[in-house]
Design a protein around this motif. Sequence first.
Motif, PDB file in Angstrom:
ATOM      1  N   PRO A 130       0.805  -1.240   0.000  1.00  0.00           N
ATOM      2  CA  PRO A 130       0.000   0.000   0.000  1.00  0.00           C
ATOM      3  C   PRO A 130       0.828   1.275   0.000  1.00  0.00           C
ATOM      4  O   PRO A 130       0.327   2.336  -0.376  1.00  0.00           O
ATOM      5  CB  PRO A 130      -0.815  -0.125   1.299  1.00  0.00           C
ATOM      6  CG  PRO A 130      -0.833  -1.569   1.615  1.00  0.00           C
ATOM      7  CD  PRO A 130       0.489  -2.090   1.154  1.00  0.00           C
ATOM      8  N   LEU A 133      -0.992   3.011  -5.517  1.00  0.00           N
ATOM      9  CA  LEU A 133      -2.439   2.924  -5.304  1.00  0.00           C
ATOM     10  C   LEU A 133      -3.077   1.795  -6.100  1.00  0.00           C
ATOM     11  O   LEU A 133      -4.236   1.440  -5.873  1.00  0.00           O
ATOM     12  CB  LEU A 133      -3.109   4.253  -5.677  1.00  0.00           C
ATOM     13  CG  LEU A 133      -2.996   5.373  -4.637  1.00  0.00           C
ATOM     14  CD1 LEU A 133      -3.560   6.666  -5.190  1.00  0.00           C
ATOM     15  CD2 LEU A 133      -3.719   4.991  -3.356  1.00  0.00           C
ATOM     16  N   SER A 137      -2.523  -1.000  -5.598  1.00  0.00           N
ATOM     17  CA  SER A 137      -2.717  -2.058  -4.600  1.00  0.00           C
ATOM     18  C   SER A 137      -4.194  -2.354  -4.381  1.00  0.00           C
ATOM     19  O   SER A 137      -4.554  -3.459  -3.971  1.00  0.00           O
ATOM     20  CB  SER A 137      -2.064  -1.660  -3.272  1.00  0.00           C
ATOM     21  OG  SER A 137      -2.623  -0.460  -2.770  1.00  0.00           O
ATOM     22  N   PHE A 138      -5.068  -1.382  -4.681  1.00  0.00           N
ATOM     23  CA  PHE A 138      -6.498  -1.632  -4.522  1.00  0.00           C
ATOM     24  C   PHE A 138      -6.995  -2.687  -5.512  1.00  0.00           C
ATOM     25  O   PHE A 138      -8.031  -3.310  -5.284  1.00  0.00           O
ATOM     26  CB  PHE A 138      -7.292  -0.329  -4.665  1.00  0.00           C
ATOM     27  CG  PHE A 138      -7.368   0.445  -3.381  1.00  0.00           C
ATOM     28  CD1 PHE A 138      -8.256   0.086  -2.394  1.00  0.00           C
ATOM     29  CD2 PHE A 138      -6.523   1.518  -3.157  1.00  0.00           C
ATOM     30  CE1 PHE A 138      -8.318   0.784  -1.195  1.00  0.00           C
ATOM     31  CE2 PHE A 138      -6.577   2.224  -1.963  1.00  0.00           C
ATOM     32  CZ  PHE A 138      -7.479   1.862  -0.971  1.00  0.00           C
ATOM     33  N   SER A 139      -6.267  -2.889  -6.613  1.00  0.00           N
ATOM     34  CA  SER A 139      -6.635  -3.968  -7.530  1.00  0.00           C
ATOM     35  C   SER A 139      -6.442  -5.326  -6.858  1.00  0.00           C
ATOM     36  O   SER A 139      -7.204  -6.273  -7.112  1.00  0.00           O
ATOM     37  CB  SER A 139      -5.802  -3.897  -8.815  1.00  0.00           C
ATOM     38  OG  SER A 139      -4.425  -4.106  -8.538  1.00  0.00           O
ATOM     39  N   VAL A 155      -6.746  -5.783  -3.548  1.00  0.00           N
ATOM     40  CA  VAL A 155      -7.843  -5.873  -2.582  1.00  0.00           C
ATOM     41  C   VAL A 155      -9.100  -6.402  -3.260  1.00  0.00           C
ATOM     42  O   VAL A 155      -9.739  -7.357  -2.793  1.00  0.00           O
ATOM     43  CB  VAL A 155      -8.121  -4.498  -1.939  1.00  0.00           C
ATOM     44  CG1 VAL A 155      -9.368  -4.567  -1.050  1.00  0.00           C
ATOM     45  CG2 VAL A 155      -6.925  -4.029  -1.131  1.00  0.00           C
ATOM     46  N   SER A 205      -7.391  -5.319   3.392  1.00  0.00           N
ATOM     47  CA  SER A 205      -8.340  -4.315   2.900  1.00  0.00           C
ATOM     48  C   SER A 205      -8.377  -3.108   3.818  1.00  0.00           C
ATOM     49  O   SER A 205      -8.286  -1.954   3.366  1.00  0.00           O
ATOM     50  CB  SER A 205      -9.740  -4.918   2.783  1.00  0.00           C
ATOM     51  OG  SER A 205      -9.747  -6.037   1.933  1.00  0.00           O
ATOM     52  N   ASN A 210      -5.022  -1.126   3.727  1.00  0.00           N
ATOM     53  CA  ASN A 210      -4.959  -0.303   2.510  1.00  0.00           C
ATOM     54  C   ASN A 210      -5.767   0.969   2.678  1.00  0.00           C
ATOM     55  O   ASN A 210      -5.300   2.071   2.367  1.00  0.00           O
ATOM     56  CB  ASN A 210      -5.505  -1.102   1.327  1.00  0.00           C
ATOM     57  CG  ASN A 210      -4.430  -1.509   0.353  1.00  0.00           C
ATOM     58  OD1 ASN A 210      -4.018  -0.741  -0.488  1.00  0.00           O
ATOM     59  ND2 ASN A 210      -3.955  -2.736   0.493  1.00  0.00           N
ATOM     60  N   LEU A 211      -6.988   0.814   3.150  1.00  0.00           N
ATOM     61  CA  LEU A 211      -7.871   1.967   3.334  1.00  0.00           C
ATOM     62  C   LEU A 211      -7.308   2.928   4.361  1.00  0.00           C
ATOM     63  O   LEU A 211      -7.346   4.155   4.181  1.00  0.00           O
ATOM     64  CB  LEU A 211      -9.264   1.477   3.753  1.00  0.00           C
ATOM     65  CG  LEU A 211     -10.357   2.535   3.881  1.00  0.00           C
ATOM     66  CD1 LEU A 211     -10.595   3.223   2.534  1.00  0.00           C
ATOM     67  CD2 LEU A 211     -11.646   1.912   4.385  1.00  0.00           C
ATOM     68  N   VAL A 262      -4.412   5.030   2.888  1.00  0.00           N
ATOM     69  CA  VAL A 262      -4.920   6.061   1.976  1.00  0.00           C
ATOM     70  C   VAL A 262      -5.552   7.207   2.760  1.00  0.00           C
ATOM     71  O   VAL A 262      -5.330   8.389   2.456  1.00  0.00           O
ATOM     72  CB  VAL A 262      -5.926   5.447   0.980  1.00  0.00           C
ATOM     73  CG1 VAL A 262      -6.670   6.529   0.219  1.00  0.00           C
ATOM     74  CG2 VAL A 262      -5.209   4.532   0.006  1.00  0.00           C
ATOM     75  N   SER A 280     -10.434  -7.742 -11.578  1.00  0.00           N
ATOM     76  CA  SER A 280     -10.296  -6.512 -10.784  1.00  0.00           C
ATOM     77  C   SER A 280      -9.594  -5.415 -11.581  1.00  0.00           C
ATOM     78  O   SER A 280      -9.992  -4.241 -11.520  1.00  0.00           O
ATOM     79  CB  SER A 280      -9.534  -6.796  -9.489  1.00  0.00           C
ATOM     80  OG  SER A 280      -8.157  -7.007  -9.735  1.00  0.00           O
TER      81      SER A 280
END
Length: 369
Positions: A158, A162, A164-166, A168, A197, A200-201, A204, A278
């Motif tokens: 993370p 960004l 990295s959300f793929s 998740v 998850s 990561n959030l 951010v 994703s």
Amino acid sequence: VFGLRLYLAYHNGNYTYDAYYDARQISHVKENFFHIISDPLSYGGRNTVMLPFFHYILGYLSIIFPLDFVLKVFPNLSASLIVFILFLIVYEITKDKNASLFASFVGGFSPVLFSETISSISSLSLFVPLSFLYIYSFMRLNDRKFVYLFVILSFIIPLTSLVSFSLVLAMWIYLIFAKLEHFKFIGRALEITIFFSFFNLWIVLILFKNAFVEYGPNIIGSTVPSSVRTQYFQDITFGQLFGGVGVISILIGSYVIYQYLFNLKDRYVYLILSFIISLLVLTSLNLVRTAHALTLISITLSILVGVYYSNFFRYIRHTSFFNLERFFIVVFVILFTANSLVFALIFSLDIDVANDSEIRAMEWAEKNT
């Protein structure tokens, strides 16, 4: 792979235009042990927000080694490590060393990976091997040491990109598949996916908190200028697919996905498919740059090519064509040399780098204006 990448990087000489901002950040880390937060050179000054892990790694390395050496060698070295990770992933799926080696060849010489990371100082060169190492560790969660590796990568990835959300989203898509198909080890996978998850959030929200407070959810996409949107979130063209990813890889990958969706069942192939889905979803929503998505999809398809290679030769050995196995190996190598290596060379020699006259002009301006 590393040798060819290094030759092409020094052949191109300078870096792409976007790379010089990253070079400046890395140079600042080297001199001040911290990245640029308030940038005086942009529009009279602005605050910058970024995921700095890649820049810190190269910045601290440049304390030991010359800066230009670090900028040329280490991004290409990290991108080259993908061949080892692809070997491990395909071997975990097929238990076939030849198929694993072939998948490493196809993925290592991915044209879009070459063009996006050879002369650009991009965090993508680090994110690509880390993301597939993350997938491999997810495949090996039954082994405790890979749980530890997964947790370590959950902290690093993370802070790298960004995109990295793929990962998740891919994990959650895979858990849905796993529930539908009754795959094993879903309990541990669910716990660790929830952890990744939320982490990561959390990262951010911490790094982009002020931007969210000032602009709200609009910063996700609606405020991006149309000129920037067309540059970074392009519609995928046939030329990009044909040259950057490879038609043969797409056809074989699609065939393997079809086979495993409707005829065969393998939890690892479902995991790879989840990652592709994703990336396609986030790209269609303009949340992942088109070039980055194509790079990751290209590497992912090389895994499916390795699966097909293993299945093909396992089938051939049970037919009257078993004596022609070496002939088919040569055919595969020739096809994918044209599909991957040739286009990798073409794309790499056509990268738009800053030319020497522009750099001399800017150096003159620095001293004389």
